[in-house]
Design a protein around this motif. Structure first.
Motif, PDB file in Angstrom:
ATOM      1  N   VAL A  46       0.830  -1.208   0.000  1.00 53.62           N
ATOM      2  CA  VAL A  46       0.000   0.000   0.000  1.00 53.62           C
ATOM      3  C   VAL A  46       0.862   1.254   0.000  1.00 53.62           C
ATOM      4  N   ALA A  47       1.944   1.249   0.754  1.00 55.52           N
ATOM      5  CA  ALA A  47       2.838   2.413   0.818  1.00 55.52           C
ATOM      6  C   ALA A  47       4.168   1.954   1.401  1.00 55.52           C
ATOM      7  N   GLY A  48       5.250   2.623   0.959  1.00 53.72           N
ATOM      8  CA  GLY A  48       6.553   2.333   1.523  1.00 53.72           C
ATOM      9  C   GLY A  48       7.354   1.350   0.699  1.00 53.72           C
ATOM     10  N   LEU A  49       8.430   0.856   1.289  1.00 57.13           N
ATOM     11  CA  LEU A  49       9.411   0.009   0.607  1.00 57.13           C
ATOM     12  C   LEU A  49       9.294  -1.430   1.088  1.00 57.13           C
ATOM     13  N   GLU A  50       9.157  -2.364   0.146  1.00 64.84           N
ATOM     14  CA  GLU A  50       9.137  -3.782   0.460  1.00 64.84           C
ATOM     15  C   GLU A  50       9.931  -4.551  -0.594  1.00 64.84           C
ATOM     16  N   ARG A  51      10.337  -5.758  -0.236  1.00 68.48           N
ATOM     17  CA  ARG A  51      11.150  -6.580  -1.132  1.00 68.48           C
ATOM     18  C   ARG A  51      10.341  -7.782  -1.607  1.00 68.48           C
ATOM     19  N   TYR A  52      10.470  -8.072  -2.900  1.00 66.44           N
ATOM     20  CA  TYR A  52       9.869  -9.245  -3.520  1.00 66.44           C
ATOM     21  C   TYR A  52      10.978  -9.999  -4.238  1.00 66.44           C
ATOM     22  N   GLY A  53      11.501 -11.021  -3.598  1.00 63.43           N
ATOM     23  CA  GLY A  53      12.652 -11.707  -4.167  1.00 63.43           C
ATOM     24  C   GLY A  53      13.847 -10.766  -4.225  1.00 63.43           C
ATOM     25  N   ASP A  54      14.429 -10.651  -5.413  1.00 67.73           N
ATOM     26  CA  ASP A  54      15.565  -9.749  -5.598  1.00 67.73           C
ATOM     27  C   ASP A  54      15.134  -8.354  -6.025  1.00 67.73           C
ATOM     28  N   THR A  55      13.824  -8.117  -6.088  1.00 70.31           N
ATOM     29  CA  THR A  55      13.292  -6.830  -6.544  1.00 70.31           C
ATOM     30  C   THR A  55      12.682  -6.077  -5.364  1.00 70.31           C
ATOM     31  N   GLN A  56      12.994  -4.798  -5.278  1.00 66.07           N
ATOM     32  CA  GLN A  56      12.378  -3.947  -4.261  1.00 66.07           C
ATOM     33  C   GLN A  56      11.273  -3.111  -4.917  1.00 66.07           C
ATOM     34  N   LEU A  57      10.222  -2.883  -4.155  1.00 69.67           N
ATOM     35  CA  LEU A  57       9.088  -2.083  -4.617  1.00 69.67           C
ATOM     36  C   LEU A  57       8.894  -0.920  -3.663  1.00 69.67           C
ATOM     37  N   TYR A  58       8.903   0.291  -4.235  1.00 65.00           N
ATOM     38  CA  TYR A  58       8.570   1.465  -3.422  1.00 65.00           C
ATOM     39  C   TYR A  58       7.264   2.050  -3.943  1.00 65.00           C
ATOM     40  N   VAL A  59       6.292   2.244  -3.032  1.00 63.12           N
ATOM     41  CA  VAL A  59       4.985   2.795  -3.387  1.00 63.12           C
ATOM     42  C   VAL A  59       4.795   4.126  -2.677  1.00 63.12           C
ATOM     43  N   SER A  60       4.617   5.174  -3.462  1.00 64.54           N
ATOM     44  CA  SER A  60       4.349   6.501  -2.911  1.00 64.54           C
ATOM     45  C   SER A  60       2.872   6.643  -2.580  1.00 64.54           C
ATOM     46  N   ARG A  61       2.569   7.391  -1.515  1.00 59.68           N
ATOM     47  CA  ARG A  61       1.162   7.685  -1.192  1.00 59.68           C
ATOM     48  C   ARG A  61       0.576   8.729  -2.134  1.00 59.68           C
ATOM     49  N   GLY A  62       1.421   9.391  -2.923  1.00 62.65           N
ATOM     50  CA  GLY A  62       0.918  10.355  -3.887  1.00 62.65           C
ATOM     51  C   GLY A  62       0.910  11.778  -3.363  1.00 62.65           C
ATOM     52  N   ALA A  63       0.893  12.720  -4.300  1.00 61.16           N
ATOM     53  CA  ALA A  63       0.961  14.140  -3.946  1.00 61.16           C
ATOM     54  C   ALA A  63      -0.409  14.772  -3.784  1.00 61.16           C
ATOM     55  N   GLY A  64      -1.390  14.296  -4.539  1.00 58.86           N
ATOM     56  CA  GLY A  64      -2.707  14.913  -4.508  1.00 58.86           C
ATOM     57  C   GLY A  64      -3.754  13.985  -3.939  1.00 58.86           C
ATOM     58  N   ALA A  65      -4.951  14.052  -4.494  1.00 62.66           N
ATOM     59  CA  ALA A  65      -6.049  13.218  -4.017  1.00 62.66           C
ATOM     60  C   ALA A  65      -7.074  13.098  -5.133  1.00 62.66           C
ATOM     61  N   TRP A  66      -7.734  11.949  -5.185  1.00 65.26           N
ATOM     62  CA  TRP A  66      -8.804  11.771  -6.150  1.00 65.26           C
ATOM     63  C   TRP A  66     -10.148  11.821  -5.438  1.00 65.26           C
ATOM     64  N   GLY A  67     -11.141  12.433  -6.107  1.00 62.40           N
ATOM     65  CA  GLY A  67     -12.439  12.599  -5.465  1.00 62.40           C
ATOM     66  C   GLY A  67     -12.327  13.665  -4.402  1.00 62.40           C
ATOM     67  N   PRO A  68     -12.612  13.335  -3.143  1.00 57.97           N
ATOM     68  CA  PRO A  68     -12.487  14.346  -2.082  1.00 57.97           C
ATOM     69  C   PRO A  68     -11.048  14.844  -1.992  1.00 57.97           C
ATOM     70  N   PRO A  69     -10.835  16.152  -1.955  1.00 61.13           N
ATOM     71  CA  PRO A  69      -9.463  16.675  -1.783  1.00 61.13           C
ATOM     72  C   PRO A  69      -9.046  16.552  -0.320  1.00 61.13           C
ATOM     73  N   THR A  70      -9.124  15.328   0.181  1.00 62.68           N
ATOM     74  CA  THR A  70      -9.011  15.080   1.614  1.00 62.68           C
ATOM     75  C   THR A  70      -8.207  13.815   1.840  1.00 62.68           C
ATOM     76  N   ARG A  71      -7.336  13.843   2.844  1.00 62.94           N
ATOM     77  CA  ARG A  71      -6.589  12.647   3.250  1.00 62.94           C
ATOM     78  C   ARG A  71      -6.683  12.509   4.769  1.00 62.94           C
ATOM     79  N   VAL A  72      -6.940  11.289   5.209  1.00 61.90           N
ATOM     80  CA  VAL A  72      -7.001  10.996   6.638  1.00 61.90           C
ATOM     81  C   VAL A  72      -6.190   9.723   6.887  1.00 61.90           C
ATOM     82  N   GLY A  73      -5.143   9.849   7.669  1.00 57.82           N
ATOM     83  CA  GLY A  73      -4.297   8.698   7.954  1.00 57.82           C
ATOM     84  C   GLY A  73      -3.364   8.313   6.839  1.00 57.82           C
ATOM     85  N   ALA A  74      -3.287   9.109   5.795  1.00 59.38           N
ATOM     86  CA  ALA A  74      -2.408   8.807   4.654  1.00 59.38           C
ATOM     87  C   ALA A  74      -1.928  10.127   4.054  1.00 59.38           C
ATOM     88  N   PRO A  75      -1.082  10.863   4.761  1.00 62.75           N
ATOM     89  CA  PRO A  75      -0.657  12.177   4.269  1.00 62.75           C
ATOM     90  C   PRO A  75       0.056  12.096   2.929  1.00 62.75           C
TER      91      PRO A  75
END
Length: 421
Positions: free
Chosen positions: A379-408
């Motif tokens: 969902v967010a952050g850095l994790e490893r899958y085998g020899d590959t690392q995956l980084y997932v950003s929470r994003g800069a904006g917002a879709w639908g409501p211009p609101t974020r709660v618990g996910a800045p």
């Protein structure tokens, strides 16, 4: 299949209607003495809010005139967020309601015992003869309105607290989005990264979602934040816009000011395919970003590749990992830009060292992170899958409501680390 879709749609509609009836009951019916303007006004507020929300969604998807989209988006999308937290608030109130009632009952019993103990004994005095000219009795006082019952009082306290908490939560979450994303710094070790590239900085930005709510001023904040981090390379990993180039070209114009030593790169997200992906690819190219459409570029110390989003498959422009990665030198480190985290499995098969993604928004509105976790490997952050690392950003904006709660929101500055440093 069509019957299953209809049944699912009816089930969802039934859940939504039931949830809104429950919110209306707790906030308006249970807090008023009798039918009247309060209950009718509450029903009108809830029905009107959902009408605006549905209108905003339909207007965005159908490409309605942009001023109409803007007029519907603010109240409609904010109502979506508010309705979530009104429901959570009244649900939480169910746990508080019996506790408050018991507290009031104990207090009343204590007050009654105290009053009984303090009442003096009554002494009967001898009867006196009435005066010759008796004073006429005073006229009866106008009756005072009855005090609210304990149940009504509890409903008003709990309902008011739930409404205040919901409004405060949505207000603060909206402020957090409109203020602009903050820089998050993460160090990522890459086994194949040469010593000369130790400390190389990649600014990762996803899910800006320029549209009828977040416009040119927001894009300028994103650009200023990225440039302030002084990255060596900028990676825009999809969902830049929610709308056409005609409507949002001026909003995206500040992206021409992005500055990095090795340039800015872009891959499509699923929302680009709702907004005219081909036109947006050309527009970002005009703004100075290099689109990586199932393509790769060789930087001095590692390969940078990008694949189209899976939503492009419906238009014949889906991801092609073989085209982007098939003939590369596997002795070199490889960083892949791919909008959705679910693409990590293909990245592992093709020997990618690091995949950069977005898409999830980190859940955006808690408890949306639970739903996001069910649909995405990370969902967010850095994790490893085998020899590959995956980084997932929470994003800069917002879709639908211009609101974020618990996910800045964030813009991530990744610093690559070499094992030889």
């Amino acid at each position: 299949m069509a019957i299953l879709f209809v049944l699912l749609a009816l089930a969802v509609l039934a859940v939504v209607v039931t949830a809104n009836w429950y919110v209306w009951r707790r906030l308006f019916r249970d807090t008023t003495r009798a039918p009247g303007w309060g209950r009718r006004g509450g029903a009108a507020l809830i029905a009107g809010g959902w009408a605006m929300a549905v209108g905003a969604l339909v207007a965005e998807r159908t490409g309605a005139p942009f001023p109409l989209q803007q007029a519907l988006a603010w109240p409609g999308f904010l109502w979506l967020a508010l309705s979530v937290y009104l429901l959570l608030g009244v649900l939480a109130g169910e746990a508080v309601r019996p506790l408050l009632r018991r507290h009031l009952e104990r207090r009343d019993r204590t007050s009654e015992r105290t009053a009984a103990a303090a009442t003096p004994a009554v002494v009967t005095a001898p009867a006196l003869a009435p005066p010759e000219d008796p004073v006429p009795p005073a006229p009866p006082a106008s009756p005072e309105p009855p005090a609210p019952s304990r149940r009504l009082f509890v409903s008003r306290v709990v309902g008011g607290a739930a409404a205040a908490a919901a409004v405060g939560t949505v207000g603060y979450g909206t402020y957090g989005v409109l203020r602009g994303p903050r820089v998050k710094r993460v160090t990522v070790p890459l086994a194949k990264l040469p010593r000369a590239a130790h400390g190389y900085r990649i600014a990762v930005v996803s899910d800006i979602h320029l549209g009828p709510v977040l416009g040119r001023d927001f894009a300028r904040k994103v650009v200023d934040t990225i440039n302030g981090a002084q990255p060596d390379l900028i990676a825009v990993v999809g969902d830049l816009v929610d709308g056409s180039v005609k409507d949002l070209g001026p909003a995206a114009a500040p992206l021409a000011g992005l500055k990095a030593r090795h340039g800015s790169f872009f891959v499509t997200g699923n929302h680009e395919y709702f907004s005219g992906a081909e036109q947006w690819v050309e527009e970002v190219r005009r703004l100075g970003l290099l689109p990586l459409e199932n393509a790769r570029t060789e930087l001095p110390w590692f390969d940078l590749a990008g694949v189209n989003d899976v939503a492009g498959e419906s238009e014949g422009h889906g991801p092609d990992f073989g085209k982007a990665l098939g003939d590369r030198d596997t002795a070199r480190a490889c960083v892949l830009l791919a909008h959705q985290p679910v693409q990590i499995h293909d990245a592992v098969e093709h020997g990618v060292d690091l995949q950069l993604s977005g898409h999830t928004h980190g859940g955006q509105l808690w408890p949306g992170s639970i739903i996001a976790a069910a649909a995405n490997p990370t969902v967010a952050g850095l994790e490893r899958y085998g020899d590959t690392q995956l980084y997932v950003s929470r994003g800069a904006g917002a879709w639908g409501p211009p609101t974020r709660v618990g996910a800045p929101s964030d813009i991530t500055l990744l610093q690559l680390a070499s094992p030889d440093a």
